[in-house]
Design a protein around this motif. Structure first.
Motif, PDB file in Angstrom:
ATOM      1  N   SER A  18      49.158  74.272  79.185  1.00  0.00           N
ATOM      2  CA  SER A  18      49.236  73.960  80.612  1.00  0.00           C
ATOM      3  C   SER A  18      50.622  73.422  80.973  1.00  0.00           C
ATOM      4  O   SER A  18      51.192  73.796  82.006  1.00  0.00           O
ATOM      5  N   LEU A  19      51.162  72.571  80.112  1.00  0.00           N
ATOM      6  CA  LEU A  19      52.510  72.035  80.357  1.00  0.00           C
ATOM      7  C   LEU A  19      53.547  73.154  80.364  1.00  0.00           C
ATOM      8  O   LEU A  19      54.462  73.161  81.192  1.00  0.00           O
ATOM      9  N   ARG A  20      53.417  74.064  79.432  1.00  0.00           N
ATOM     10  CA  ARG A  20      54.356  75.179  79.335  1.00  0.00           C
ATOM     11  C   ARG A  20      54.276  76.071  80.572  1.00  0.00           C
ATOM     12  O   ARG A  20      55.283  76.533  81.108  1.00  0.00           O
ATOM     13  N   GLU A  21      53.065  76.300  81.065  1.00  0.00           N
ATOM     14  CA  GLU A  21      52.851  77.232  82.170  1.00  0.00           C
ATOM     15  C   GLU A  21      53.195  76.621  83.521  1.00  0.00           C
ATOM     16  O   GLU A  21      53.799  77.282  84.381  1.00  0.00           O
ATOM     17  N   PHE A  24      52.631  70.755  84.242  1.00  0.00           N
ATOM     18  CA  PHE A  24      51.633  69.708  84.422  1.00  0.00           C
ATOM     19  C   PHE A  24      50.446  69.946  83.498  1.00  0.00           C
ATOM     20  O   PHE A  24      50.096  71.090  83.195  1.00  0.00           O
ATOM     21  N   GLY A  25      49.819  68.852  83.068  1.00  0.00           N
ATOM     22  CA  GLY A  25      48.558  68.910  82.348  1.00  0.00           C
ATOM     23  C   GLY A  25      47.655  67.803  82.866  1.00  0.00           C
ATOM     24  O   GLY A  25      48.137  66.732  83.245  1.00  0.00           O
ATOM     25  N   VAL A  26      46.346  68.062  82.913  1.00  0.00           N
ATOM     26  CA  VAL A  26      45.384  67.080  83.420  1.00  0.00           C
ATOM     27  C   VAL A  26      44.329  66.841  82.334  1.00  0.00           C
ATOM     28  O   VAL A  26      43.729  67.795  81.829  1.00  0.00           O
ATOM     29  N   LEU A  27      44.121  65.563  81.995  1.00  0.00           N
ATOM     30  CA  LEU A  27      43.171  65.193  80.949  1.00  0.00           C
ATOM     31  C   LEU A  27      41.996  64.421  81.537  1.00  0.00           C
ATOM     32  O   LEU A  27      42.182  63.575  82.416  1.00  0.00           O
ATOM     33  N   GLU A  28      40.800  64.716  81.032  1.00  0.00           N
ATOM     34  CA  GLU A  28      39.627  63.900  81.317  1.00  0.00           C
ATOM     35  C   GLU A  28      39.090  63.341  79.998  1.00  0.00           C
ATOM     36  O   GLU A  28      39.460  63.809  78.920  1.00  0.00           O
ATOM     37  N   ASN A  29      38.252  62.333  80.088  1.00  0.00           N
ATOM     38  CA  ASN A  29      37.699  61.676  78.897  1.00  0.00           C
ATOM     39  C   ASN A  29      38.792  61.135  77.979  1.00  0.00           C
ATOM     40  O   ASN A  29      38.673  61.160  76.758  1.00  0.00           O
ATOM     41  N   HIS A  30      39.851  60.649  78.595  1.00  0.00           N
ATOM     42  CA  HIS A  30      40.998  60.104  77.855  1.00  0.00           C
ATOM     43  C   HIS A  30      40.764  58.620  77.556  1.00  0.00           C
ATOM     44  O   HIS A  30      39.842  58.003  78.118  1.00  0.00           O
ATOM     45  N   PRO A  31      41.599  58.013  76.708  1.00  0.00           N
ATOM     46  CA  PRO A  31      41.347  56.629  76.295  1.00  0.00           C
ATOM     47  C   PRO A  31      41.915  55.544  77.211  1.00  0.00           C
ATOM     48  O   PRO A  31      41.747  54.355  76.909  1.00  0.00           O
ATOM     49  N   ILE A  32      42.572  55.903  78.298  1.00  0.00           N
ATOM     50  CA  ILE A  32      43.118  54.872  79.195  1.00  0.00           C
ATOM     51  C   ILE A  32      41.970  54.274  80.011  1.00  0.00           C
ATOM     52  O   ILE A  32      41.235  54.992  80.682  1.00  0.00           O
ATOM     53  N   ASP A  33      41.844  52.959  79.975  1.00  0.00           N
ATOM     54  CA  ASP A  33      40.712  52.241  80.570  1.00  0.00           C
ATOM     55  C   ASP A  33      40.769  52.284  82.096  1.00  0.00           C
ATOM     56  O   ASP A  33      41.678  51.716  82.711  1.00  0.00           O
ATOM     57  N   GLN A  34      39.787  52.939  82.714  1.00  0.00           N
ATOM     58  CA  GLN A  34      39.765  53.064  84.164  1.00  0.00           C
ATOM     59  C   GLN A  34      39.533  51.720  84.845  1.00  0.00           C
ATOM     60  O   GLN A  34      40.018  51.490  85.959  1.00  0.00           O
ATOM     61  N   ASN A  35      38.808  50.825  84.194  1.00  0.00           N
ATOM     62  CA  ASN A  35      38.592  49.489  84.772  1.00  0.00           C
ATOM     63  C   ASN A  35      39.907  48.724  84.884  1.00  0.00           C
ATOM     64  O   ASN A  35      40.145  47.994  85.857  1.00  0.00           O
ATOM     65  N   GLY A 205      39.850  59.084  87.795  1.00  0.00           N
ATOM     66  CA  GLY A 205      39.532  59.052  86.375  1.00  0.00           C
ATOM     67  C   GLY A 205      40.320  60.077  85.574  1.00  0.00           C
ATOM     68  O   GLY A 205      40.458  59.947  84.360  1.00  0.00           O
ATOM     69  N   ASN A 206      40.863  61.092  86.246  1.00  0.00           N
ATOM     70  CA  ASN A 206      41.747  62.037  85.566  1.00  0.00           C
ATOM     71  C   ASN A 206      43.068  61.368  85.203  1.00  0.00           C
ATOM     72  O   ASN A 206      43.501  60.424  85.872  1.00  0.00           O
ATOM     73  N   LEU A 207      43.709  61.888  84.181  1.00  0.00           N
ATOM     74  CA  LEU A 207      45.050  61.447  83.818  1.00  0.00           C
ATOM     75  C   LEU A 207      45.974  62.647  83.942  1.00  0.00           C
ATOM     76  O   LEU A 207      45.730  63.698  83.337  1.00  0.00           O
ATOM     77  N   ILE A 208      47.007  62.503  84.743  1.00  0.00           N
ATOM     78  CA  ILE A 208      47.925  63.598  85.045  1.00  0.00           C
ATOM     79  C   ILE A 208      49.220  63.367  84.262  1.00  0.00           C
ATOM     80  O   ILE A 208      49.770  62.261  84.258  1.00  0.00           O
ATOM     81  N   VAL A 209      49.697  64.407  83.597  1.00  0.00           N
ATOM     82  CA  VAL A 209      50.916  64.328  82.794  1.00  0.00           C
ATOM     83  C   VAL A 209      51.845  65.449  83.225  1.00  0.00           C
ATOM     84  O   VAL A 209      51.400  66.592  83.412  1.00  0.00           O
ATOM     85  N   ASN A 210      53.106  65.128  83.413  1.00  0.00           N
ATOM     86  CA  ASN A 210      54.051  66.199  83.750  1.00  0.00           C
ATOM     87  C   ASN A 210      55.351  66.068  82.964  1.00  0.00           C
ATOM     88  O   ASN A 210      55.727  64.999  82.501  1.00  0.00           O
TER      89      ASN A 210
END
Length: 277
Positions: A18-21, A24-35, A205-210
């Motif tokens: 996704s990053l190559r294309e 951007f890449g979008v992750l769910e169920n990642h370890p960063i605490d939403q609280n 809750g998503n984590l966006i990476v670019n």
């Protein structure tokens, strides 16, 4: 743009594809605490709503502290400043005491997570691309003092904004990668290869990476630093503030990105273009 399940065995491969294309890449169920993210959003909204912020006016040389609405950035190629104010957080910089614990915990956790994502990127870089990395990507950010956490506040719109003014005009990031928890309101868009704009999946809750310019430089353009923007909302959404929390991962100053640039030389060039240095 595909949302990748961090817990999937295929996550590293799909994420880097996704990053190559798209940059951007979008992750769910990642370890960063939403609280933790929610707590930061609430506390910093109160800070931006108060007069206390003016006690932390930014330092021109160190670039830490509060950047008020009147001195907001103007994106490269634009002549109207963005509709935002923000605070630059560095562990060595000035941070209001009552906001310090949460924000530094987030900085630490997310920086550690970034090292894993950079390892994924290197793992799935073609050999001719990774051969140009002056050191492992994850090591470039080890003990760096340069990684910047920006707490962004987009105030409600009042309908009398300057013509052409938007919350964040189209731009690319300067750094290696940016990690961004989905903001508390939509608006983030990325520019597609055909020139059209696409909404980035911003489910809370998503984590966006670019990808940033420095990784584009280090990879010889294999990973694209893609233009993105934050558009102005309409209707009731325009009356709401928007808080955003991008972490800009930077190498140490001496890290060689390419034959042309180290981190320090590249950063200085870009800050001058933005008019903040």
């Amino acid at each position: 743009m595909q949302i990748v399940d961090y817990k999937s065995a295929e996550a590293p491969k799909l994420f880097v594809e996704s990053l190559r294309e798209t940059g951007f890449g979008v992750l769910e169920n990642h370890p960063i605490d939403q609280n933790l993210v929610n707590s930061i959003y609430e506390k910093w909204q109160a800070f931006f709503d108060s007069d206390e912020k003016h006690q932390y006016q930014f330092d021109v040389e160190k670039q830490d502290g509060f950047f008020p609405f009147e001195t907001s950035e103007t994106a490269k190629g634009f002549d109207v400043p963005d509709l935002k104010e923000f605070y630059h957080v560095y562990p060595w910089g000035r941070i209001p005491e009552h906001l310090k614990d949460d924000i530094l915990e987030y900085y630490r956790r997310t920086s550690e997570f970034a090292a894993q994502l950079l390892s994924w990127i290197e793992q799935y870089s073609p050999s001719e691309v990774s051969a140009n990395y002056s050191e492992p990507l994850s090591q470039m950010i080890k003990d760096t003092p340069n990684t910047l956490l920006r707490v962004l506040h987009y105030p409600p719109l009042d309908g009398v904004e300057r013509e052409g003014a938007v919350r964040a005009a189209a731009h690319e990031d300067i750094n290696l990668i940016t990690i961004l928890p989905a903001a508390n309101a939509p608006g983030l868009q990325v520019k597609k290869k055909d020139g059209s704009w696409m909404d980035v999946p911003c489910n809370f809750g998503n984590l966006i990476v670019n990808i940033g310019d420095m990784l584009q430089e280090a990879s010889g353009g294999y990973f694209p630093s893609t233009s993105h923007r934050v558009i102005n909302p309409s209707g009731e959404e325009a009356k709401r503030s928007r808080i955003s929390l991008p972490l800009f991962l930077h190498p140490r100053s001496e890290v060689k990105l390419s034959e042309r640039h180290t981190q320090a030389s590249y950063l200085l060039e870009r800050l001058r273009e933005l008019g903040v240095k």
